[in-house]
Design a protein around this motif. Structure first.
Motif, short mmCIF file in Angstrom:
data_model
loop_
_atom_site.label_atom_id
_atom_site.label_comp_id
_atom_site.label_asym_id
_atom_site.label_seq_id
_atom_site.Cartn_x
_atom_site.Cartn_y
_atom_site.Cartn_z
N ASN A 196 -2.84 7.76 7.26
CA ASN A 196 -1.67 7.98 6.41
C ASN A 196 -1.44 6.70 5.62
N LEU A 197 -1.43 6.81 4.29
CA LEU A 197 -1.27 5.64 3.43
C LEU A 197 -0.13 5.89 2.46
N GLU A 198 0.78 4.92 2.37
CA GLU A 198 2.00 5.12 1.58
C GLU A 198 1.90 4.47 0.21
N ASP A 199 2.75 4.96 -0.71
CA ASP A 199 2.73 4.41 -2.07
C ASP A 199 3.90 3.48 -2.36
N SER A 200 4.41 2.82 -1.31
CA SER A 200 5.34 1.69 -1.47
C SER A 200 4.57 0.42 -1.19
N GLY A 201 4.96 -0.67 -1.86
CA GLY A 201 4.34 -1.96 -1.63
C GLY A 201 5.04 -2.73 -0.54
N PRO A 202 4.56 -3.94 -0.21
CA PRO A 202 5.21 -4.78 0.80
C PRO A 202 6.66 -5.08 0.48
N ASP A 203 7.01 -5.05 -0.82
CA ASP A 203 8.38 -5.28 -1.23
C ASP A 203 9.23 -4.01 -1.17
N ARG A 204 8.61 -2.92 -0.67
CA ARG A 204 9.26 -1.61 -0.53
C ARG A 204 9.57 -0.96 -1.87
N ALA A 205 8.98 -1.45 -2.94
CA ALA A 205 9.10 -0.81 -4.25
C ALA A 205 7.93 0.16 -4.43
N LEU A 206 8.17 1.22 -5.19
CA LEU A 206 7.11 2.18 -5.45
C LEU A 206 5.98 1.54 -6.26
N LYS A 207 4.76 1.86 -5.87
CA LYS A 207 3.60 1.39 -6.63
C LYS A 207 3.41 2.24 -7.88
N ASP A 208 2.72 1.67 -8.86
CA ASP A 208 2.35 2.47 -10.03
C ASP A 208 1.49 3.64 -9.55
N PRO A 209 1.86 4.88 -9.90
CA PRO A 209 1.16 6.03 -9.33
C PRO A 209 -0.31 6.12 -9.72
N ARG A 210 -0.64 5.76 -10.95
CA ARG A 210 -2.05 5.86 -11.37
C ARG A 210 -2.88 4.78 -10.71
N ALA A 211 -2.32 3.58 -10.59
CA ALA A 211 -3.05 2.51 -9.90
C ALA A 211 -3.25 2.87 -8.44
N HIS A 212 -2.21 3.47 -7.83
CA HIS A 212 -2.34 3.85 -6.42
C HIS A 212 -3.37 4.97 -6.27
N ALA A 213 -3.37 5.92 -7.20
CA ALA A 213 -4.36 6.99 -7.16
C ALA A 213 -5.77 6.43 -7.28
N ASP A 214 -5.95 5.44 -8.14
CA ASP A 214 -7.27 4.82 -8.27
C ASP A 214 -7.69 4.16 -6.95
N TRP A 215 -6.73 3.52 -6.27
CA TRP A 215 -7.03 2.88 -4.98
C TRP A 215 -7.39 3.93 -3.93
N LEU A 216 -6.61 5.04 -3.90
CA LEU A 216 -6.93 6.11 -2.97
C LEU A 216 -8.32 6.68 -3.23
#
Length: 244
Positions: A107-127
């Motif tokens: 299970n991998l979340e799309d919040s960063g260490p600062d608890r802010a939402l990550k950019d969705p496209r950048a996160h999708a690329d990482w996934l």
């Protein structure tokens, strides 16, 4: 047990019988849930953090992977592991660490260490990089955090993010804390993609969550919280009784 076995558990379910995955925080709780007949387990990062004496989000990666490995070794059913945002590990290394732990899902979340939402496209690329590194040997649950972070339109953003993560190779999406009333719209927007719902005390039953659109039900650290309340009652009784 393999990722394919875990994947199969998410499909062809009756509408009123979603896959229910308890969240063990240690080997003893994992064995208890397996003995009760659950076909798979989903570790909660917050629950493991509490069991190790850390605040949620503060568990060192090495300790989290070690805890997951102990749970996996203690049971014969598939285990999927909540690994927060991946601990900053490159995708290939993250996948290798998961494999070493024995978990067949993540299970991998799309919040960063600062608890802010990550950019969705950048996160999708990482996934997508995680999926490429893992191939089909890892069940990928993509957590969508718009309901627990500031968002102008959580439902619309949840659908947008979920579709991006599905295109990146996610097997399931987890719009954590989505109101039950939003589940039918999420289900309709995402087609056959399994949707993970969070069970909460006093909330809809598992069967009702299934009828609303959930394919899978998890608990976060809710089961540990309930167990700790029981321990508190026991501790208070012991203190007052003066004997066992």
């Amino acid at each position: 047990m393999s990722a394919s076995a875990l994947r199969a558990l998410h499909h062809d379910l009756p509408a009123d019988a979603p896959l229910v995955l308890p969240g063990p925080w240690d080997a003893a709780s994992a064995r208890a849930f397996e003995a009760a007949g659950f076909p798979a387990l989903a570790t909660p990062s917050a629950g493991i953090a509490a069991s190790l004496g850390y605040e949620d989000g503060a568990t060192p990666a090495a300790e989290m992977f070690a805890a997951v490995a102990r749970i996996v070794r203690s049971v014969s059913v598939p285990v999927t592991a909540d690994l927060e945002g991946g601990y900053g590990l490159p995708p290939a290394e993250l996948v290798e660490r998961v494999r070493e732990s024995g978990a067949v899902g993540v299970n991998l979340e799309d919040s960063g260490p600062d608890r802010a939402l990550k950019d969705p496209r950048a996160h999708a690329d990482w996934l997508a990089e995680v999926r490429a590194a893992a191939g089909p040997s890892l069940f990928l649950n993509a957590r969508v955090d718009v309901y627990i972070r500031p968002s102008a339109d959580p439902l619309e953003e949840a659908v947008t993010r979920a579709r991006l993560y599905a295109s990146a190779g996610a097997d399931c999406v987890y719009p954590i804390a989505a109101p039950p009333a939003d589940l039918p719209a999420l289900r309709a927007a995402l087609g056959d993609l399994p949707v993970n719902a969070l069970a909460v005390p006093g909330g809809p039953s598992f069967s009702e969550l299934g009828r609303l659109g959930a394919s899978r039900v998890t608990f976060g650290d809710g089961l540990l919280g309930r167990a700790l309340r029981d321990v508190t009652v026991l501790a208070t009784a012991l203190r007052g009784a003066g004997a066992f």
